[in-house]
Write a protein that holds these residues in place. Structure first.
Motif, PDB file in Angstrom:
ATOM      1  N   SER A  26       2.507  10.897   0.935  1.00 48.35           N
ATOM      2  CA  SER A  26       1.302  10.142   0.578  1.00 48.35           C
ATOM      3  C   SER A  26       0.625   9.561   1.806  1.00 48.35           C
ATOM      4  O   SER A  26      -0.605   9.508   1.880  1.00 48.35           O
ATOM      5  N   GLN A  27       1.435   9.155   2.802  1.00 40.90           N
ATOM      6  CA  GLN A  27       0.860   8.626   4.035  1.00 40.90           C
ATOM      7  C   GLN A  27       0.112   9.718   4.804  1.00 40.90           C
ATOM      8  O   GLN A  27      -0.970   9.481   5.364  1.00 40.90           O
ATOM      9  N   LYS A  29      -1.320  12.352   3.452  1.00 39.26           N
ATOM     10  CA  LYS A  29      -2.563  12.592   2.735  1.00 39.26           C
ATOM     11  C   LYS A  29      -3.598  11.522   3.050  1.00 39.26           C
ATOM     12  O   LYS A  29      -4.784  11.813   3.234  1.00 39.26           O
ATOM     13  N   ALA A  30      -3.117  10.257   3.119  1.00 36.34           N
ATOM     14  CA  ALA A  30      -4.046   9.177   3.437  1.00 36.34           C
ATOM     15  C   ALA A  30      -4.592   9.313   4.852  1.00 36.34           C
ATOM     16  O   ALA A  30      -5.782   9.056   5.097  1.00 36.34           O
ATOM     17  N   ASP A  31      -3.733   9.743   5.801  1.00 35.56           N
ATOM     18  CA  ASP A  31      -4.195   9.935   7.182  1.00 35.56           C
ATOM     19  C   ASP A  31      -5.223  11.059   7.264  1.00 35.56           C
ATOM     20  O   ASP A  31      -6.223  10.940   7.985  1.00 35.56           O
ATOM     21  N   ALA A  33      -7.179  12.097   4.840  1.00 33.80           N
ATOM     22  CA  ALA A  33      -8.417  11.629   4.207  1.00 33.80           C
ATOM     23  C   ALA A  33      -9.181  10.684   5.133  1.00 33.80           C
ATOM     24  O   ALA A  33     -10.405  10.757   5.245  1.00 33.80           O
ATOM     25  N   ASP A  34      -8.428   9.809   5.827  1.00 38.02           N
ATOM     26  CA  ASP A  34      -9.084   8.895   6.759  1.00 38.02           C
ATOM     27  C   ASP A  34      -9.703   9.652   7.934  1.00 38.02           C
ATOM     28  O   ASP A  34     -10.806   9.306   8.395  1.00 38.02           O
TER      29      ASP A  34
END
Length: 322
Positions: A26-27, A29-31, A33-34
């Motif tokens: 999840s981290q 994916k968040a990176d 996306a960011d």
């Protein structure tokens, strides 16, 4: 009587390992996306750069593989690499390539030496330094067309040029500079224009030099030449390499001075690659040959730029490690 001990029940999942793995995914994916959110505002500019630079270059490569002459449009056909083979058999192309090398390295080398001398003078404090610096920068701010006309008409004109007037004061006969010495005339005009650029880069390097090192050298009894050779010059290595790289990339594409001062003449004696490409494309209407020359010029420029950048990055890494 023997007793059997039942094995412990199998553990279907270890929450201590699966939970961090899920958090890691999840981290990630968040990176991602960011990262895309940060890049999204730059995408229009990137697409615009690709459209205006890479698409024309790809079309140039396509035309270089075809026999295309605007005077004979019915004879267009795919010829593969024959344009490139004919190119290197062309003596005028080889002469234009040699002229490009001579003009580029002659201009960059002389302008760098003059710029270094002027930067060393401007690094000292004296009355009116700001005015002198502004006046020395002025040639770089003049449009290339205006600079070429200035040197062709006001300076090198065989009848009323300033250079002939000056040499006439010592009894030397007037000289038609752009006809008798076309390469020298072009190089002089380019040096006049690009010396301020070199001066600004090297002056920035001089002003970024640590003053305590210079004071320590002075206390140790080092002469001005020893201080310059062992302290200032190694510090300026990055700025010298950068000025050579940028100057060569800009000067190799010179067209205005040659077109307005010598028109590539006499004959093709002072024609460089951009001017010869112009002649083949817009005067000879040979699109295939001119496209092949453009591709070769771009590839050679990129190769030299990559080599120079590698040298610059190597010196930067060596400086950081030391």
């Amino acid at each position: 009587m023997t007793t059997t001990q039942n094995p412990p029940p199998a553990v279907t999942g270890d929450t201590r390992t699966t939970k961090p793995a899920a958090q890691q995914k999840s981290q990630q994916k968040a990176d991602r996306a960011d990262a895309w959110r940060r890049r999204a505002p730059l995408m229009p500019a990137l697409i615009f750069v690709i459209i205006v630079t890479q698409v024309p270059f790809l079309l140039t490569i396509w035309y270089s593989l075809r026999s295309r002459n605007l005077l004979r449009p019915e004879g267009e056909q795919f010829v593969g690499l024959s344009n490139y083979g004919d190119l290197f058999l062309d003596s005028t192309f080889r002469q234009a390539a040699l002229n490009s090398v001579l003009i580029t390295f002659g201009c960059v080398f002389i302008a760098m030496l003059l710029g270094l001398g002027l930067a060393l003078l401007l690094d000292r404090k004296f009355f009116g330094r700001g005015i002198v610096r502004t006046l020395l920068i002025t040639p770089f701010l003049i449009m290339p067309v205006a600079g070429a006309l200035l040197w062709s008409i006001s300076m090198f004109n065989p009848t009323y040029g300033l250079v002939n007037w000056l040499i006439g004061l010592v009894g030397i006969s007037p000289v038609d500079w752009t006809s008798e010495y076309p390469m020298t005339s072009v190089i002089v005009a380019l040096v006049w224009q690009w010396t301020p650029f070199m001066m600004l880069l090297l002056l920035a390097g001089l002003q970024s030099q640590a003053r305590d090192a210079l004071e320590a050298a002075s206390v140790d009894g080092a002469s001005a030449w020893q201080t310059f050779r062992y302290i200032t010059l190694p510090h300026l290595r990055f700025y010298l390499e950068l000025s050579v790289l940028l100057g060569a990339i800009y000067v190799v594409n010179t067209f205005d001075h040659i077109y307005l001062m010598t028109a590539g003449g006499p004959g093709t004696a002072s024609a460089n690659l951009p001017f010869y490409i112009y002649q083949r494309a817009f005067l000879g209407f040979d699109i295939g040959q001119s496209a092949a020359m453009g591709v070769v010029t771009v590839i050679a420029t990129i190769a030299l730029a990559l080599l120079a950048l590698r040298l610059i990055f190597t010196s930067i890494n060596a400086k950081e490690q030391s």
